[in-house]
Design a protein around this motif. Sequence first.
Motif, PDB file in Angstrom:
ATOM      1  N   LEU A 293     -30.311 -30.373 -11.071  1.00 30.90           N
ATOM      2  CA  LEU A 293     -31.017 -29.740 -12.186  1.00 30.90           C
ATOM      3  C   LEU A 293     -30.171 -29.642 -13.442  1.00 30.90           C
ATOM      4  N   ARG A 294     -28.868 -29.521 -13.276  1.00 38.24           N
ATOM      5  CA  ARG A 294     -27.988 -29.496 -14.451  1.00 38.24           C
ATOM      6  C   ARG A 294     -26.691 -30.218 -14.111  1.00 38.24           C
ATOM      7  N   PRO A 295     -25.997 -30.724 -15.108  1.00 38.87           N
ATOM      8  CA  PRO A 295     -24.807 -31.544 -14.836  1.00 38.87           C
ATOM      9  C   PRO A 295     -23.731 -30.786 -14.060  1.00 38.87           C
ATOM     10  N   ILE A 296     -22.979 -31.533 -13.245  1.00 35.92           N
ATOM     11  CA  ILE A 296     -21.824 -30.993 -12.539  1.00 35.92           C
ATOM     12  C   ILE A 296     -20.589 -31.703 -13.081  1.00 35.92           C
ATOM     13  N   ASN A 297     -19.643 -30.912 -13.557  1.00 37.66           N
ATOM     14  CA  ASN A 297     -18.434 -31.473 -14.158  1.00 37.66           C
ATOM     15  C   ASN A 297     -17.238 -30.686 -13.629  1.00 37.66           C
ATOM     16  N   ASP A 298     -16.682 -31.145 -12.518  1.00 36.63           N
ATOM     17  CA  ASP A 298     -15.618 -30.416 -11.840  1.00 36.63           C
ATOM     18  C   ASP A 298     -14.395 -31.325 -11.693  1.00 36.63           C
ATOM     19  N   PRO A 299     -13.485 -31.306 -12.675  1.00 34.57           N
ATOM     20  CA  PRO A 299     -12.303 -32.183 -12.597  1.00 34.57           C
ATOM     21  C   PRO A 299     -11.292 -31.735 -11.549  1.00 34.57           C
ATOM     22  N   THR A 300     -11.437 -30.527 -11.015  1.00 36.44           N
ATOM     23  CA  THR A 300     -10.457 -30.003 -10.051  1.00 36.44           C
ATOM     24  C   THR A 300     -10.862 -30.241  -8.609  1.00 36.44           C
ATOM     25  N   TYR A 301     -12.000 -30.890  -8.371  1.00 39.28           N
ATOM     26  CA  TYR A 301     -12.522 -31.029  -7.006  1.00 39.28           C
ATOM     27  C   TYR A 301     -11.593 -31.855  -6.122  1.00 39.28           C
ATOM     28  N   TRP A 302     -11.296 -31.322  -4.913  1.00 41.64           N
ATOM     29  CA  TRP A 302     -10.537 -32.022  -3.881  1.00 41.64           C
ATOM     30  C   TRP A 302     -11.509 -32.487  -2.808  1.00 41.64           C
ATOM     31  N   GLN A 308      -7.430 -35.029  -4.972  1.00 41.32           N
ATOM     32  CA  GLN A 308      -8.065 -34.446  -6.149  1.00 41.32           C
ATOM     33  C   GLN A 308      -8.746 -35.570  -6.935  1.00 41.32           C
ATOM     34  N   THR A 309     -10.021 -35.749  -6.651  1.00 38.93           N
ATOM     35  CA  THR A 309     -10.782 -36.852  -7.244  1.00 38.93           C
ATOM     36  C   THR A 309     -11.665 -36.400  -8.397  1.00 38.93           C
ATOM     37  N   GLY A 310     -11.940 -35.077  -8.460  1.00 39.96           N
ATOM     38  CA  GLY A 310     -12.938 -34.610  -9.404  1.00 39.96           C
ATOM     39  C   GLY A 310     -14.331 -34.969  -8.917  1.00 39.96           C
ATOM     40  N   PHE A 311     -15.328 -34.294  -9.479  1.00 45.83           N
ATOM     41  CA  PHE A 311     -16.711 -34.594  -9.095  1.00 45.83           C
ATOM     42  C   PHE A 311     -17.599 -34.413 -10.315  1.00 45.83           C
ATOM     43  N   TYR A 312     -18.383 -35.459 -10.628  1.00 44.89           N
ATOM     44  CA  TYR A 312     -19.188 -35.460 -11.838  1.00 44.89           C
ATOM     45  C   TYR A 312     -20.574 -36.021 -11.526  1.00 44.89           C
ATOM     46  N   LEU A 313     -21.602 -35.319 -11.958  1.00 37.83           N
ATOM     47  CA  LEU A 313     -22.980 -35.801 -11.815  1.00 37.83           C
ATOM     48  C   LEU A 313     -23.792 -35.349 -13.022  1.00 37.83           C
ATOM     49  N   LYS A 314     -24.533 -36.272 -13.588  1.00 37.24           N
ATOM     50  CA  LYS A 314     -25.486 -35.901 -14.627  1.00 37.24           C
ATOM     51  C   LYS A 314     -26.746 -35.344 -13.979  1.00 37.24           C
ATOM     52  N   ALA A 315     -27.537 -34.616 -14.754  1.00 39.69           N
ATOM     53  CA  ALA A 315     -28.819 -34.132 -14.253  1.00 39.69           C
ATOM     54  C   ALA A 315     -29.702 -35.334 -13.934  1.00 39.69           C
ATOM     55  N   GLY A 316     -30.464 -35.224 -12.857  1.00 49.13           N
ATOM     56  CA  GLY A 316     -31.342 -36.315 -12.447  1.00 49.13           C
ATOM     57  C   GLY A 316     -31.506 -36.342 -10.941  1.00 49.13           C
ATOM     58  N   THR A 317     -32.254 -37.310 -10.451  1.00 48.94           N
ATOM     59  CA  THR A 317     -32.504 -37.449  -9.021  1.00 48.94           C
ATOM     60  C   THR A 317     -31.622 -38.544  -8.454  1.00 48.94           C
ATOM     61  N   ARG A 342     -22.984 -22.963  -5.978  1.00 54.62           N
ATOM     62  CA  ARG A 342     -22.736 -23.844  -4.843  1.00 54.62           C
ATOM     63  C   ARG A 342     -23.623 -23.466  -3.665  1.00 54.62           C
ATOM     64  N   ALA A 343     -23.777 -22.174  -3.384  1.00 53.56           N
ATOM     65  CA  ALA A 343     -24.625 -21.725  -2.281  1.00 53.56           C
ATOM     66  C   ALA A 343     -26.072 -22.169  -2.488  1.00 53.56           C
ATOM     67  N   ASP A 344     -26.528 -22.128  -3.729  1.00 53.03           N
ATOM     68  CA  ASP A 344     -27.889 -22.582  -4.007  1.00 53.03           C
ATOM     69  C   ASP A 344     -28.031 -24.073  -3.730  1.00 53.03           C
ATOM     70  N   ARG A 345     -27.008 -24.866  -4.072  1.00 57.42           N
ATOM     71  CA  ARG A 345     -27.055 -26.298  -3.789  1.00 57.42           C
ATOM     72  C   ARG A 345     -27.028 -26.557  -2.285  1.00 57.42           C
ATOM     73  N   GLN A 346     -26.312 -25.723  -1.542  1.00 62.40           N
ATOM     74  CA  GLN A 346     -26.287 -25.875  -0.087  1.00 62.40           C
ATOM     75  C   GLN A 346     -27.675 -25.670   0.505  1.00 62.40           C
ATOM     76  N   GLN A 347     -28.389 -24.678   0.023  1.00 59.95           N
ATOM     77  CA  GLN A 347     -29.752 -24.453   0.490  1.00 59.95           C
ATOM     78  C   GLN A 347     -30.647 -25.634   0.123  1.00 59.95           C
ATOM     79  N   GLN A 348     -30.472 -26.143  -1.071  1.00 55.19           N
ATOM     80  CA  GLN A 348     -31.261 -27.292  -1.519  1.00 55.19           C
ATOM     81  C   GLN A 348     -31.031 -28.500  -0.620  1.00 55.19           C
ATOM     82  N   LEU A 349     -29.787 -28.731  -0.257  1.00 53.31           N
ATOM     83  CA  LEU A 349     -29.475 -29.898   0.578  1.00 53.31           C
ATOM     84  C   LEU A 349     -29.989 -29.725   1.999  1.00 53.31           C
ATOM     85  N   LEU A 350     -29.887 -28.520   2.560  1.00 53.69           N
ATOM     86  CA  LEU A 350     -30.433 -28.290   3.897  1.00 53.69           C
ATOM     87  C   LEU A 350     -31.934 -28.576   3.928  1.00 53.69           C
ATOM     88  N   THR A 351     -32.629 -28.157   2.890  1.00 55.15           N
ATOM     89  CA  THR A 351     -34.065 -28.430   2.800  1.00 55.15           C
ATOM     90  C   THR A 351     -34.327 -29.932   2.734  1.00 55.15           C
TER      91      THR A 351
END
Length: 454
Positions: A293-302, A308-317, A342-351
């Motif tokens: 639903l909204r962009p994810i821009n996490d340069p610190t993601y392990w 430490q690769t970072g994680f980036y996603l634009k909004a979209g399907t 993050r917890a909300d995304r976890q629920q979304q993915l389980l669904t």
Amino acid sequence: MDDAPAQRYGPPPSGPRASLAAFLSFLFPGLGQAYNGEAGLALLLAAPVVILVGLIVLVLAIGSSQVLARLFDFRFLIGLIVIDLVLLAWRLIAVMQAHGHWARPTLRSRATWATTLLVVLTLGMHAVPAYYAVKAIDTLDTVALGGGSGNFHDSFGIGRLPEPSGQPDIGGGERVNILLVGVDSAPSRTTQLTDTMLVVSLDPDGTASAMVSVPRDLYGAPLPDGKPFNRKLNTLMVYASAHPDAFPLGGVGTLKATIGKLLGVRIHYFAAINMFGFKETVDSIGGVDITVLRPINDPTYWDEYDRQTGFYLKAGTYHMNGHTALAFVRSRKGAGDNDFTRADRQQQLLTAIRDKLTAGNLLLALPGLLDAVKNTIATDVPSGRLAELAQAVQGADMSQLKRIVLQPPEYMRADPFSTAGYILIPDLDAIRAIGEQLLGGETATPSAEGSVGP
């Protein structure tokens, strides 16, 4: 001279006819006998198979979801193996009889070798489903309570699972509450923290199911005896397991009872998965479709390999594989992100996973799914109740699923300056109220029984 025309224009050799008759009965028992002119025998061999195929089509047409759920039933799987073996024997009889009508098997006959190939193919066709049915039984036996050793896998490091706290009458309409925990392990970690804790409440009618995410930094949650656990909640399972004198319910039992007391409900069952198991599970079902639903821009993601690769996603399907889906539910340090998003995304993915499995993909995904599940998931659901629970999951109406993430300021307040670091102090009344509203409020957690805690 008179015999020559008869030899030239007589009936064709019996070998090709034997091969053709055997092949027709390989395709469907009785067809080769019909070709041979044995109408009565053809009907005898074909009728049981026609009835069986008709019953299978009928069952799939009127209750495909129930059939898929029965794949979690030991008795159903054993029945499939028996049917498979009987059908194998029936087909072999049909193939061999059709061949034998024309010719006796001999090593020098091409027809014999052709029919032998058909026999081998028949054996292979029936060996594969029998193998996967046996593999499914072995996986369920490993994962469920009452199967295998009843212990957590080494990847969890918790020890023996306790008996579940009560058996809900799902068939009688009683809702069932399951605590799902994600163990965020990595090569550099020495402890197994339950960084994801999510209560799934399944309504047998399918119209009032809910998900409630409990934050890992909750501090002072009420233990089964009512005393506060003055540490972060994500450490409770490991801490209680390491102090059996103070926590006789064990790590899993104490965590279930504590979260049940927090929400004012009985937590019936528990299931845990580690991060690599989660990744493999998503890959085994061919990935999942997720709308960001909204962009994810996490340069610190392990990532799961401690890089430490970072994680980036634009909004979209997106159609996410296991690696991307894992990052989607673990990333929390991007702009505007935290444990609660993050917890909300976890629920979304389980669904999304549930939707993928009930879309008729379970049978195709089964081989890889069995491998992914066996060594990465553990649950205290008794093996005899897995099918009933799977049916409840499939019967839930996801369009009416209620989802909530417990977070400040409604349900707790943050204290970033405590000696324990960043912690969340729960508003017990507010959390209990939402538990009663969404989860039925069945206040029936285990008694203290010596669970004292620190």
